[in-house]
Design an enzyme around this catalytic site. Structure first.
Site, PDB file in Angstrom:
ATOM      1  CB  SER A 178      34.141  30.741  36.641  1.00 14.46           C
ATOM      2  OG  SER A 178      33.166  29.991  37.322  1.00 14.46           O
ATOM      3  CG  HIS A 206      35.583  34.655  34.722  1.00 10.58           C
ATOM      4  ND1 HIS A 206      36.775  34.424  35.350  1.00 10.58           N
ATOM      5  CD2 HIS A 206      34.627  34.143  35.534  1.00 10.58           C
ATOM      6  CE1 HIS A 206      36.562  33.776  36.492  1.00 10.58           C
ATOM      7  NE2 HIS A 206      35.263  33.594  36.620  1.00 10.58           N
ATOM      8  CE  LYS A 237      37.013  36.054  39.539  1.00  9.45           C
ATOM      9  NZ  LYS A 237      35.637  35.695  39.765  1.00  9.45           N
TER      10      LYS A 237
HETATM   11  C1  LIG Z   1      34.926  35.375  41.071  1.00  5.53           C
HETATM   12  C2  LIG Z   1      33.495  35.350  40.715  1.00  5.53           C
HETATM   13  C3  LIG Z   1      32.530  35.971  41.510  1.00  5.53           C
HETATM   14  C4  LIG Z   1      32.867  36.540  42.855  1.00  5.53           C
HETATM   15  O1  LIG Z   1      33.571  37.729  42.764  1.00  5.53           O
HETATM   16  P1  LIG Z   1      34.532  38.162  43.957  1.00  5.53           P
HETATM   17  O2  LIG Z   1      34.756  39.612  43.741  1.00  5.53           O
HETATM   18  O3  LIG Z   1      35.751  37.338  43.839  1.00  5.53           O
HETATM   19  O4  LIG Z   1      33.785  37.890  45.243  1.00  5.53           O
HETATM   20  C5  LIG Z   1      31.234  36.019  41.050  1.00  5.53           C
HETATM   21  N1  LIG Z   1      30.886  35.445  39.879  1.00  5.53           N
HETATM   22  C6  LIG Z   1      31.786  34.811  39.109  1.00  5.53           C
HETATM   23  C7  LIG Z   1      31.336  34.183  37.827  1.00  5.53           C
HETATM   24  C8  LIG Z   1      33.105  34.718  39.510  1.00  5.53           C
HETATM   25  O5  LIG Z   1      33.986  34.053  38.765  1.00  5.53           O
END
Ligand SMILES: *Cc1c(COP(=O)(O)O)cnc(C)c1O
Length: 386
Positions: A178, A206, A237
């Site tokens: 990320s 992602h 996302k």
């Molecule tokens: C955003 C994210 C999460 C968490 O997901 P949410 O639905 O926002 O709680 C988990 N792992 C990664 C790699 C992320 O970027």
């Protein structure tokens, strides 16, 4: 005094340029945002396909609320599970090519629930050092021995696996990292998981919606399938809504449904969200033009940026970090961009390793070529003046 100590701790965050500020948006999620009263061009969100502000999706959410009301009323295993949740899980499983899926309220909850359900005391977890915080916390909750291997270092992972005498082993990795935007070597990871008889948990937060044919994610892109892969994707996302899911072999998913404490002991996500998410998966599947536009923007940014002092990291994903190094310098740079009407987050430790503070540029299909050129030209100019 406890409160005095806390005030001193806050002051120390300021002194080290580590205090984070929270800004309030007054517009729908998208590149053009009204932020704290200013019109900004934003490169911050993970809304990679531009779906969060998509009117058709807002319409689906309203339709969902009319059909299903506002809340679920209970946890999934009591009376908070609805047929629309089943429909969403079936759609997600088929979409990523797994037997069954389980819908969680958030990705953080999915990750912190999966690992303790699969392994415990006397077992071992092997985790990439740059994994997301929720996977680190999940590993700690599992109480298994935690080995953090150097980022994407398959030789280090192999040595750690070979040296382990743990009863059960589990390898866990982000697919797209990320804060770096690079992609884990999934084929090599699966080979090691097979050789050392380990579970392989992959977090495609992602990648889902962005990578692979029709946006089916990192697993589909790599063309891999195995009962030992536990796939996690998030829905806040690229999918533009909220929530997450875990997909895999039917028995694995059944076990997670029984044992993930973050699934069992929480109120079911509103069924209206599941209804909206079904529409979101349709938009992802038919989103080839959005993904092609996004890929063109990534290419354009990398072509237009001409930096020497600051370093654009190698990345083919919408996450395009520019490493600055020093905390105060990256904060000043983000501030200078802000003054030009450009909003790019400065990412500092502990989110990234010390000495690697960076701008995290994220591109979405809702950006235009003109938006990307404006960012690149401003950054080039700021470096010349630095
Ligand atoms: C955003 C994210 C999460 C968490 O997901 P949410 O639905 O926002 O709680 C988990 N792992 C990664 C790699 C992320 O970027």
């Amino acid at each position: 005094m406890l409160l005095d100590q806390l005030r001193a701790d806050l002051a120390e965050l300021d002194a080290r340029s580590l205090r984070r500020i929270r800004r309030s948006l007054d517009t729908v999620c998208g590149p053009h945002a009204r932020v704290d009263g200013r019109d900004m061009l934003a490169f911050c969100s993970n809304d990679y396909l531009g779906l969060a502000g998509e009117p058709a999706l807002a319409e689906a959410l309203q339709e969902g609320a009319r059909r299903w009301g506002a809340g679920s009323g209970a946890s999934h295993l009591v009376s908070g599970h609805y047929t629309v949740h089943d429909a969403l899980e079936a759609r997600l499983a088929a979409f990523v090519g797994c037997e069954r899926a389980l819908y969680f309220s958030t990705g953080f909850m999915a990750n912190s629930g999966i690992l303790p359900a699969l392994v415990g005391r006397g077992d071992a977890i092997f985790a990439d050092r740059l994994n997301h915080a929720s996977l680190v916390d999940g590993a700690l909750l599992a109480r298994a021995d935690l080995h953090r291997y150097a980022h994407c270092d398959m030789a280090a992972l192999e040595r750690a696996l070979a040296a382990s005498e743990a009863r059960r082993k589990l390898i866990v990795t982000d697919t797209v990292f990320s804060m770096d935007g690079d992609v884990a070597p999934l084929r090599a990871l699966l080979e090691l998981a097979e050789r050392f008889d380990a579970w392989l948990v992959i977090d495609d937060a992602h990648g889902f919606g962005v990578l692979g044919p029709e946006g089916r994610g990192a697993l589909a892109e790599a063309g891999l399938a195995s009962w030992r892969i536990v796939y996690m994707g998030t829905l806040g996302k690229a999918a533009g809504v909220s929530g997450a899911f875990v997909a895999g072999q039917a028995e694995v998913i059944e076990w997670l449904l029984q044992k993930s404490r973050t699934y069992v002991f929480t109120t079911g996500a509103p069924p209206a969200l599941a209804h909206a998410l079904l529409a979101s998966i349709d938009l992802i599947e038919s989103g080839t033009a959005r993904r092609a536009h996004l890929a063109a923007l990534i290419g354009l940014l990398r072509e237009e940026l001409a930096l020497e002092r600051w370093q654009l990291m190698a990345s083919r994903t919408p996450i395009q970090p520019v490493v600055v190094g020093d905390n105060a310098e990256v904060v000043a740079l983000a501030r200078a961009l802000w003054d030009e009407g450009l909003w790019v987050p400065a990412i500092r430790p502990p989110t990234v390793p010390h000495g690697s503070a960076r701008l995290r540029i994220s591109l979405t299909a809702a950006h235009t070529e003109e938006d990307v050129r404006r960012l690149a030209q401003t950054l080039n100019e700021l470096e010349r003046r630095a």
